[in-house]
Design an enzyme around this catalytic site. Structure first.
Site, PDB file in Angstrom:
ATOM      1  N   HIS A   1       0.692  -1.173  -0.062  1.00 17.57           N
ATOM      2  CA  HIS A   1      -0.042   0.317  -0.013  1.00 17.57           C
ATOM      3  C   HIS A   1       0.808   1.531   0.458  1.00 17.57           C
ATOM      4  CE1 HIS A   1      -3.348  -3.162   1.057  1.00 17.57           C
ATOM      5  NE2 HIS A   1      -3.979  -1.832   0.452  1.00 17.57           N
TER       6      HIS A   1
ATOM      7  N   ALA B   1       2.823   4.209  -2.846  1.00  9.76           N
ATOM      8  CA  ALA B   1       2.612   5.411  -4.212  1.00  9.76           C
ATOM      9  C   ALA B   1       1.943   4.894  -5.363  1.00  9.76           C
ATOM     10  CB  ALA B   1       3.149   6.200  -3.772  1.00  9.76           C
TER      11      ALA B   1
ATOM     12  N   HIS C   1       1.289   1.663  -5.818  1.00 12.59           N
ATOM     13  CA  HIS C   1      -0.121   1.039  -5.777  1.00 12.59           C
ATOM     14  C   HIS C   1      -0.912   1.936  -5.981  1.00 12.59           C
ATOM     15  CE1 HIS C   1      -3.675  -0.956  -5.101  1.00 12.59           C
ATOM     16  NE2 HIS C   1      -3.732   0.192  -3.759  1.00 12.59           N
TER      17      HIS C   1
ATOM     18  N   GLN D   1      -3.572 -16.008  -2.915  1.00 14.46           N
ATOM     19  CA  GLN D   1      -3.907 -15.512  -4.368  1.00 14.46           C
ATOM     20  C   GLN D   1      -5.686 -16.251  -4.857  1.00 14.46           C
ATOM     21  OE1 GLN D   1      -3.145 -12.603  -6.654  1.00 14.46           O
ATOM     22  NE2 GLN D   1      -2.490 -11.837  -3.983  1.00 14.46           N
TER      23      GLN D   1
HETATM   24 ZN   LIG Z   1      -5.948   0.171  -2.949  1.00 13.19          ZN
END
Ligand SMILES: [Zn+2]
Length: 413
Positions: free
Chosen positions: A148, A150, A152, A349
């Site tokens: 989380h 910049a 992203h 995933q």
């Molecule tokens: Zn997000």
């Protein structure tokens, strides 16, 4: 830092292991003021934001009269540091040039392809010297977060840009809608602490209290975005009414990214598609579609090429496991998906794709049945098959090594 600091620093758990304590204090001042001005309802999706750093509240005459000290109290940590160095007459080499300062030919060349779904945001981030997001927004992301951060935010903004180009949207969106969407995408995880909402709740973090344990992070991202926009003066030329509308609509978009609300949004989307009653001439319908588009952009990692998607998977897992390590260390109870002893990237995933990504993108492809949607579903299928292949191999290896110990044992359900 120890547990004492975690529990003592009710303001501080958000960055318990970083140097951002001052930032939290600054933010808290803002939030406390907010809290004292108005009570907080749990459901705020349709309301105008109450958040208001009083100084910037009403009009520009007041803005002019604020003292430097008061302005500095409202700045984010990084900018606070910079401004205090400035006031103390200390100049520091600018280590974080914005895009234009350090803009080489390759980055420029790449940017021409920003509407391409295969756009490699990691490469772009390297070419721009770690400034993929650019502007002042990236300063309010925590670069120490594996996921989380910049990059992203830049990735979500790029995906949003691709969706806005889709025929159904591009034909009906107004410039206002486009601006709003891109700002919401760029700021949707602003000041993310790198831990999830359950963690903030169990550590009695002040944000959890402030937002009554409801969409805690999303509310904080929105309020942070509003603070940033006001600080930047980007919309100073607009009327107060329009500024408030912009802020409120940005909030609607950011709050929609709360993954725990996914089912509500998805069933609404599905009903509209079943009835065929979406009318993009209608501003409310358009904004609903923008909410869905931002939700897609936020969780589109599995719909990228394997090379990109795999990197995202590793980063998000690293962040989960880091949280799990802290939870173990301080006996906080390890959150689901956060235990590196029992979880694997592949398991995480496969679950994520099956329960969240596939249902969302299936509906999106019904709404916008384009080449992009088919490409995304294609990558999604291939990536899931790759993880399933890895999982099978792992199980076979584990089975060969210790036939009675299945890797599933002990995993939180
Ligand atoms: Zn997000």
């Amino acid at each position: 830092m120890g547990i004492c600091e975690i529990s003592l620093a009710r303001r501080g758990a958000i960055s318990y292991d970083s140097s951002d304590q001052t930032a939290l204090y600054i933010r808290m001042l803002g939030d406390v003021r907010v809290r004292s001005r108005a009570g907080f309802e749990t459901e705020r999706r349709d309301s105008h934001p109450y958040i208001d750093f009083r100084i910037f509240h009403s009009n520009s005459e007041i803005e002019v009269s604020v003292s430097a000290r008061n302005v500095r109290r409202l700045l984010s940590f990084q900018r606070y540091l910079r401004s205090s160095r400035f006031f103390r007459g200390i100049t520091v080499p600018n280590s974080s040039n914005i895009l234009d300062d350090d803009y080489n030919g390759q980055a420029k060349c790449m940017l021409e392809k920003v509407g391409n779904w295969n756009f490699d945001i990691f490469l772009f981030d390297r070419l721009t010297n770690g400034n993929a997001m650019g502007f002042m927004v990236q300063e309010d992301y925590h670069s120490q977060n594996p996921y989380h951060n910049a990059v992203h935010a830049a990735d979500v903004t790029q995906a949003m840009h691709c969706y806005l180009q889709e025929p159904k949207l591009s034909q009906s969106l107004t410039p206002w809608d486009v601006l709003l969407s891109l700002i919401a995408a760029a700021t949707h995880d602003l000041d993310h602490p790198g831990v999830n909402q359950p963690f903030l709740i169990k550590t009695n973090h002040y944000l959890a209290t402030l937002y009554k344990n409801t969409s805690v992070l999303e509310n904080h991202h929105w309020r942070s975005a509003v603070g940033l926009l006001r600080e930047s003066g980007l919309f100073a030329h607009m009327s107060l009414e329009n500024r408030q509308l912009m802020e409120s609509q940005i909030g609607d978009l950011i709050l929609a990214t709360d993954i725990s609300q996914q089912n509500e949004y998805l069933s609404m989307f599905r009903s509209h598609l079943d009835r065929g009653d979406l009318c993009l001439e209608d501003a409310n319908h358009r904004h609903f579609i923008l909410q869905m588009a931002l939700k897609c952009a936020d969780i589109c990692n599995p719909c990228r090429t394997w090379e990109l998607s795999k990197q995202w998977s590793e980063k998000v897992t690293e962040e989960f496991f880091h949280q799990g390590d802290i939870e173990k260390k301080y006996h906080l109870g390890v959150s689901p998906l956060c235990d590196r002893q029992t979880e694997t990237i592949a398991n995480i995933q496969i679950g994520f794709m099956t329960y969240l990504v596939e249902p969302l993108f299936a509906e999106w492809a019904r709404f916008s049945n384009t080449r992009l949607s088919q490409t995304m579903l294609g990558h999604l299928g291939l990536n899931k098959a790759s993880w399933q292949g890895q999982q099978r191999e792992r199980e076979q290896r584990a089975g060969a090594a210790a036939p009675r110990l299945l890797p599933q044992e002990g995993r939180p359900s």
